[in-house]
Design a protein around this motif. Structure first.
Motif, short mmCIF file in Angstrom:
data_model
loop_
_atom_site.label_atom_id
_atom_site.label_comp_id
_atom_site.label_asym_id
_atom_site.label_seq_id
_atom_site.Cartn_x
_atom_site.Cartn_y
_atom_site.Cartn_z
N LYS A 91 -66.22 41.58 71.17
CA LYS A 91 -67.56 41.16 71.58
C LYS A 91 -67.71 41.18 73.10
CE LYS A 91 -70.86 37.44 70.83
NZ LYS A 91 -71.08 36.14 70.17
N SER A 92 -66.71 40.71 73.82
CA SER A 92 -66.79 40.68 75.29
C SER A 92 -66.95 42.08 75.86
CB SER A 92 -65.54 40.03 75.89
OG SER A 92 -65.47 38.69 75.51
N CYS A 93 -66.17 43.00 75.34
CA CYS A 93 -66.27 44.39 75.83
C CYS A 93 -67.59 45.03 75.44
CB CYS A 93 -65.09 45.22 75.33
SG CYS A 93 -63.52 44.72 76.09
N LEU A 94 -68.09 44.70 74.25
CA LEU A 94 -69.40 45.21 73.84
C LEU A 94 -70.50 44.67 74.74
CD1 LEU A 94 -69.23 45.07 69.95
CD2 LEU A 94 -69.41 47.11 71.37
N LEU A 95 -70.41 43.38 75.11
CA LEU A 95 -71.41 42.79 75.99
C LEU A 95 -71.35 43.40 77.38
CD1 LEU A 95 -71.24 39.03 74.92
CD2 LEU A 95 -73.06 40.69 74.45
N SER A 96 -70.13 43.68 77.86
CA SER A 96 -70.02 44.29 79.18
C SER A 96 -70.56 45.72 79.16
CB SER A 96 -68.58 44.25 79.70
OG SER A 96 -67.77 45.11 78.95
N LYS A 97 -70.53 46.36 78.00
CA LYS A 97 -71.09 47.71 77.86
C LYS A 97 -72.58 47.71 78.13
CE LYS A 97 -72.20 51.30 74.59
NZ LYS A 97 -72.59 51.55 73.25
N SER A 98 -73.27 46.64 77.71
CA SER A 98 -74.72 46.62 77.90
C SER A 98 -75.09 46.61 79.38
CB SER A 98 -75.33 45.41 77.17
OG SER A 98 -74.84 44.21 77.75
N SER A 99 -74.22 46.06 80.23
CA SER A 99 -74.52 46.07 81.66
C SER A 99 -73.96 47.32 82.34
CB SER A 99 -73.96 44.81 82.34
OG SER A 99 -72.55 44.78 82.19
N ASN A 100 -72.93 47.96 81.72
CA ASN A 100 -72.33 49.16 82.30
C ASN A 100 -71.86 50.07 81.16
OD1 ASN A 100 -70.98 51.15 83.64
ND2 ASN A 100 -69.50 49.80 84.64
N PRO A 101 -72.66 51.03 80.75
CA PRO A 101 -72.31 51.88 79.60
C PRO A 101 -71.01 52.66 79.78
CG PRO A 101 -74.54 52.38 80.41
CD PRO A 101 -73.96 51.36 81.31
N LEU A 102 -70.58 52.91 81.02
CA LEU A 102 -69.34 53.65 81.24
C LEU A 102 -68.11 52.77 81.08
CD1 LEU A 102 -70.37 55.78 84.34
CD2 LEU A 102 -70.29 56.48 81.96
N SER A 103 -68.28 51.47 80.99
CA SER A 103 -67.14 50.55 80.97
C SER A 103 -66.35 50.60 79.67
CB SER A 103 -67.60 49.12 81.23
OG SER A 103 -68.43 48.68 80.16
N LEU A 104 -66.87 51.21 78.62
CA LEU A 104 -66.15 51.25 77.36
C LEU A 104 -65.14 52.38 77.27
CD1 LEU A 104 -68.55 50.24 74.49
CD2 LEU A 104 -66.66 48.99 75.46
N LYS A 105 -65.08 53.23 78.27
CA LYS A 105 -64.08 54.28 78.23
C LYS A 105 -62.72 53.68 78.46
CE LYS A 105 -67.06 58.06 79.20
NZ LYS A 105 -67.27 59.30 79.85
N LYS A 106 -61.79 54.02 77.61
CA LYS A 106 -60.44 53.45 77.63
C LYS A 106 -59.77 53.64 78.97
CE LYS A 106 -56.82 52.90 74.31
NZ LYS A 106 -56.27 53.36 73.08
N GLY A 107 -59.13 52.57 79.44
CA GLY A 107 -58.38 52.63 80.67
C GLY A 107 -59.24 52.78 81.91
N GLY A 108 -60.53 52.45 81.80
CA GLY A 108 -61.41 52.51 82.94
C GLY A 108 -61.76 53.92 83.39
N ASP A 109 -61.49 54.91 82.57
CA ASP A 109 -61.78 56.31 82.89
C ASP A 109 -63.29 56.50 82.97
OD1 ASP A 109 -61.82 59.03 83.21
OD2 ASP A 109 -61.20 59.49 81.14
N LYS A 110 -63.80 56.84 84.14
CA LYS A 110 -65.24 56.96 84.34
C LYS A 110 -65.72 58.40 84.25
CE LYS A 110 -65.59 52.59 85.70
NZ LYS A 110 -65.74 51.59 84.77
N SER A 111 -64.85 59.33 83.86
CA SER A 111 -65.26 60.74 83.82
C SER A 111 -66.01 61.08 82.56
CB SER A 111 -64.04 61.64 83.95
OG SER A 111 -63.07 61.34 82.98
#
Length: 136
Positions: free
Chosen positions: A116-136
């Motif tokens: 849930k925490s990671c899903l909520l953080s996705k709503s503020s930053n859609p790129l944040s759900l990429k594993k290991g912080g990979d922003k590519s």
């Protein structure tokens, strides 16, 4: 000591944490010998979840099954032990027994996904759900 510690902690512990708690009372080799003996006697079971080793107290479960269910967040790597009704799990066990003539005494359900925490953080930053912080 090992069984008492497991019973005090909901019958399950990370092996590493259990050893850390007991090291002031016994040597490392004594602790691991104790774990091995308890496994051979069928009182505990050791298993891996997401690269961590766990131990669970199963005691005398000659007519019962131990069902452990864990959710592992693939983003933050948090683990959540879930409480699922035994009715559903017993149905699965009975079906396995019927189809394969296999009687389970220990079942581990391991679910991977996003907490849930990671899903909520996705709503503020859609790129944040990429594993290991990979922003590519």
């Amino acid at each position: 000591m090992i069984l008492d510690n497991l019973k005090e902690n909901g019958n399950i512990a990370k092996k590493e944490d259990l050893v850390k708690k007991l090291i002031s009372f016994a040597s490392l080799s004594t602790i691991y010998r104790g774990i091995t003996r308890l496994e051979k006697k069928g009182l505990i079971v050791a298993f891996d979840v997401a690269n961590d080793k766990y131990i669970a107290y199963i005691g005398d479960r000659s007519n019962k099954i131990l069902n452990l269910t864990i959710f592992v967040c693939d983003i933050c790597n948090q683990r959540f032990w879930l409480k699922l009704g035994n009715t559903t799990l017993e149905k699965i066990k009975r079906e396995i027994k019927k189809l394969y003539d296999f009687d389970s005494k220990f079942v581990l359900y391991e679910f991977h996904g996003v907490c849930k925490s990671c899903l909520l953080s996705k709503s503020s930053n859609p790129l944040s759900l990429k594993k290991g912080g990979d922003k590519s």
